[in-house]
Write an enzyme that holds these catalytic residues in place. Structure first.
Site, mmCIF file in Angstrom:
data_model
loop_
_atom_site.group_PDB
_atom_site.id
_atom_site.type_symbol
_atom_site.label_atom_id
_atom_site.label_comp_id
_atom_site.label_asym_id
_atom_site.label_seq_id
_atom_site.Cartn_x
_atom_site.Cartn_y
_atom_site.Cartn_z
ATOM 1 N N ASN A 9 48.692 -32.331 152.798
ATOM 2 C CA ASN A 9 48.015 -33.628 152.809
ATOM 3 C C ASN A 9 48.649 -34.669 151.885
ATOM 4 O OD1 ASN A 9 47.212 -32.424 150.457
ATOM 5 N ND2 ASN A 9 45.058 -32.986 150.638
ATOM 6 N N CYS A 10 49.786 -34.361 151.289
ATOM 7 C CA CYS A 10 50.494 -35.300 150.407
ATOM 8 C C CYS A 10 51.165 -36.391 151.248
ATOM 9 C CB CYS A 10 51.537 -34.536 149.601
ATOM 10 S SG CYS A 10 52.705 -35.567 148.715
#
Length: 124
Positions: A9-10
């Site tokens: 999710n970065c």
């Protein structure tokens, strides 16, 4: 085979994955949270890049730590212990290819050069 290390999710990982896909680069994604992180793998990263480079002291995870915890991270062992406990604190993305230098962080220019440097090795 190139391996991209990071956290799904970065935003920078998403940007890197887009870049690799747009440039038709075959890679495997290793999510620290889903796929895990061993002390041996982390030691490999630290040995090549140094613990200071790997420790993301500009991110939210670091800033949320208690000051006493941050002050206690002053060598490779303490940094490795923290990174194993909290993989989100590792700077990302990290690109690895066999027998090639690791590449930490995102840069269009550096990625293009890195891929150009490893292309002859991939073709052998």
């Amino acid at each position: 085979m190139i391996t991209l290390y990071g956290i799904k999710n970065c935003d920078t990982i998403k940007k890197t994955r887009r870049w690799l896909d747009e440039h038709q680069v075959e890679y495997r994604f290793h999510d620290y949270r889903a796929d895990g992180l061993t002390a041996e793998l982390l030691a490999t990263f630290i040995n090549e890049l140094g613990w200071e480079a790997l420790l993301n002291t500009r991110g939210t995870t670091w800033r949320k730590l208690d000051e006493s915890v941050r002050a206690g991270v002053d060598n490779a062992n303490s940094a490795a212990a923290l990174m194993l406990e909290m993989p989100a604190i590792i700077k990302r993305p990290l690109l690895c290819a066999p027998a090639q230098p690791m590449l930490l962080g995102f840069s269009d220019e550096r990625y293009s050069q890195w891929l150009a440097d490893i292309a002859p090795a991939a073709g052998q």
